[in-house]
Scaffold this active site. Sequence first.
Site, PDB file in Angstrom:
ATOM      1  CE  LYS A 170      -4.055  -1.595   2.533  1.00  0.00           C
ATOM      2  NZ  LYS A 170      -4.872  -1.356   3.730  1.00  0.00           N
TER       3      LYS A 170
ATOM      4  N   GLY B  60      -7.620   3.235  -3.612  1.00  0.00           N
ATOM      5  CA  GLY B  60      -7.059   1.974  -4.098  1.00  0.00           C
ATOM      6  C   GLY B  60      -5.807   2.143  -4.943  1.00  0.00           C
TER       7      GLY B  60
ATOM      8  CD  GLU C  18     -12.027   3.442   5.437  1.00  0.00           C
ATOM      9  OE1 GLU C  18     -12.888   3.973   4.733  1.00  0.00           O
ATOM     10  OE2 GLU C  18     -10.954   2.984   4.977  1.00  0.00           O
TER      11      GLU C  18
ATOM     12  NE  ARG D 237     -12.595  11.661   2.806  1.00  0.00           N
ATOM     13  CZ  ARG D 237     -13.199  10.513   2.626  1.00  0.00           C
ATOM     14  NH1 ARG D 237     -14.479  10.393   2.917  1.00  0.00           N
ATOM     15  NH2 ARG D 237     -12.566   9.455   2.153  1.00  0.00           N
TER      16      ARG D 237
HETATM   17  P1  ADP Z   1      -7.596   3.142   0.037  1.00  0.00           P
HETATM   18  O1  ADP Z   1      -7.279   4.157   1.095  1.00  0.00           O
HETATM   19  O2  ADP Z   1      -6.689   3.220  -1.155  1.00  0.00           O
HETATM   20  O3  ADP Z   1      -9.058   3.084  -0.335  1.00  0.00           O
HETATM   21  P2  ADP Z   1      -7.712   1.047   2.070  1.00  0.00           P
HETATM   22  O4  ADP Z   1      -6.538   0.757   2.913  1.00  0.00           O
HETATM   23  O5  ADP Z   1      -8.823   1.858   2.678  1.00  0.00           O
HETATM   24  O6  ADP Z   1      -7.226   1.734   0.700  1.00  0.00           O
HETATM   25  O7  ADP Z   1      -8.322  -0.298   1.533  1.00  0.00           O
HETATM   26  C1  ADP Z   1      -9.360  -0.330   0.560  1.00  0.00           C
HETATM   27  C2  ADP Z   1      -9.992  -1.721   0.519  1.00  0.00           C
HETATM   28  O8  ADP Z   1      -9.017  -2.709   0.176  1.00  0.00           O
HETATM   29  C3  ADP Z   1     -10.566  -2.199   1.851  1.00  0.00           C
HETATM   30  O9  ADP Z   1     -11.871  -1.744   2.051  1.00  0.00           O
HETATM   31  C4  ADP Z   1     -10.508  -3.697   1.686  1.00  0.00           C
HETATM   32  O10 ADP Z   1     -11.584  -4.163   0.889  1.00  0.00           O
HETATM   33  C5  ADP Z   1      -9.236  -3.903   0.895  1.00  0.00           C
HETATM   34  N1  ADP Z   1      -8.091  -4.138   1.813  1.00  0.00           N
HETATM   35  C6  ADP Z   1      -7.332  -3.196   2.420  1.00  0.00           C
HETATM   36  N2  ADP Z   1      -6.387  -3.752   3.207  1.00  0.00           N
HETATM   37  C7  ADP Z   1      -6.551  -5.086   3.097  1.00  0.00           C
HETATM   38  C8  ADP Z   1      -5.876  -6.233   3.652  1.00  0.00           C
HETATM   39  N3  ADP Z   1      -4.835  -6.096   4.461  1.00  0.00           N
HETATM   40  N4  ADP Z   1      -6.322  -7.460   3.299  1.00  0.00           N
HETATM   41  C9  ADP Z   1      -7.374  -7.626   2.438  1.00  0.00           C
HETATM   42  N5  ADP Z   1      -8.028  -6.596   1.880  1.00  0.00           N
HETATM   43  C10 ADP Z   1      -7.643  -5.346   2.192  1.00  0.00           C
END
Ligand code: ADP
Length: 422
Positions: free
Chosen positions: A158, A165, A275, A292
């Site tokens: 990430k 995403g 989240e 926000r």
């Molecule tokens: P962004 O900030 O880019 O939207 P997030 O960290 O909020 O990314 O994650 C977006 C989505 O990706 C989550 O809602 C989940 O569905 C999936 N996700 C994130 N982290 C994980 C993880 N460690 N394992 C599986 N799915 C994940």
Amino acid sequence: MINSVLIANRGEIACRIIRTARALGIRTIAVYSDADQHSPHVTQADCALRIGPAAVQDSYLNSDAILRAAQTSGAEAIHPGYGFLSENSAFAQACTQAGFCFIGPSHSAIELMGNKRAAKLAAQAAQVPCVPGYEGESQSNSAFIKAATQIGLPLLIKATAGGGGRGMRIVRSLETFEAALDSARSEALNAFGSDELILEKYIKSPRHIEIQVFADQQGKTVHLGERDCSIQRRHQKVIEESPSPTLTPETRAAMGQAAVAVAAACNYVGAGTVEFITDPQGHFYFLEMNTRLQVEHPVTELVTGIDLVAWQFKIASGEPLPLAQEAIRWQGHAIEARLYAEESRAQFLPQTGTIERMLLPTLPNCRIDHAIAPSLAVSPYYDPMLGKWIAWGQDRSSAIQQLIQLLSETRIEGVTDRKSVV
Ligand code: ADP
């Protein structure tokens, strides 16, 4: 109470904020780009100021132009909505320094939570469980490879500054790991101006569950329960509901407490969303905090009966939280579907066009938050989301049934540009 607000946004969220501001007797000031001159948020506000050409960099992301509009209009407060500058700590700081009341948390809380690495470290320090992973300082490939071997596969790469995403990669074998690191870095650098990465264990069959929190300037924090946003595509939400169909009362209570702890750890003020991701065994892990109002806030409003935007205004005005935790009650079930101007037969590519005809039904226990109107052009410049269709029912199946009826009675014609169908 604040007496005037400039809404530094467009589309359905600008209209949503105007609705509550008007009910509270707050004068509303819209801003618009050249592409939005005739948009509903412009006509609905008490006054509207042009901030620049259609491109977002020149208008809705142009903080100088927005601050100038705030000065010209005599606005007292600035509401950033979601997206655009809402999580830009420099903008929040610039608003405050220019003497406006920024409707959101402090710029330092935005900055801390805007970085997935710093946010996870803060959550860990507050004893909140996080997805096992690597949040180390070293960004070298060798440090990542070592960490990946410890975490195990599959894992997620990430971008620390990430969102939407972007910069995210699933890695299922170590052979593809370095190539995935490189492509995540370059995507992150392009999108966010930072190529810093973290690693996370990939949780199989996860559910995305988030907790709405609110904190006042007096240091009190409460939560308004959860939203389950597990129905996603490309890791982005499309259907959201409250309550979650999977949480036990014990996990719900523990997640509420954890969310309040995260907010307290960053001296949070205003509306925020913590989240989490849950695994099939019922463990929950902190993912990130959005500082926000969320797109999906209406489902919380329908089950709690609380107007979240009104709470934002009250808290920004210095009032204490309107309700204590024990007084917050939840009733029934709410579910929301996002509607996008996209072509389902062309990989869901965003579509442009002119709304030729629209029929939005009025049904009991339903709400449509939108910013469309007949003859309105859906331009290529902004997010293709047209609005949110939301239904409430005594239980989950009646809420779903009601949403299906709401959607099936909806007609929107004109936004599919047939020529571009591939
Ligand atoms: P962004 O900030 O880019 O939207 P997030 O960290 O909020 O990314 O994650 C977006 C989505 O990706 C989550 O809602 C989940 O569905 C999936 N996700 C994130 N982290 C994980 C993880 N460690 N394992 C599986 N799915 C994940």
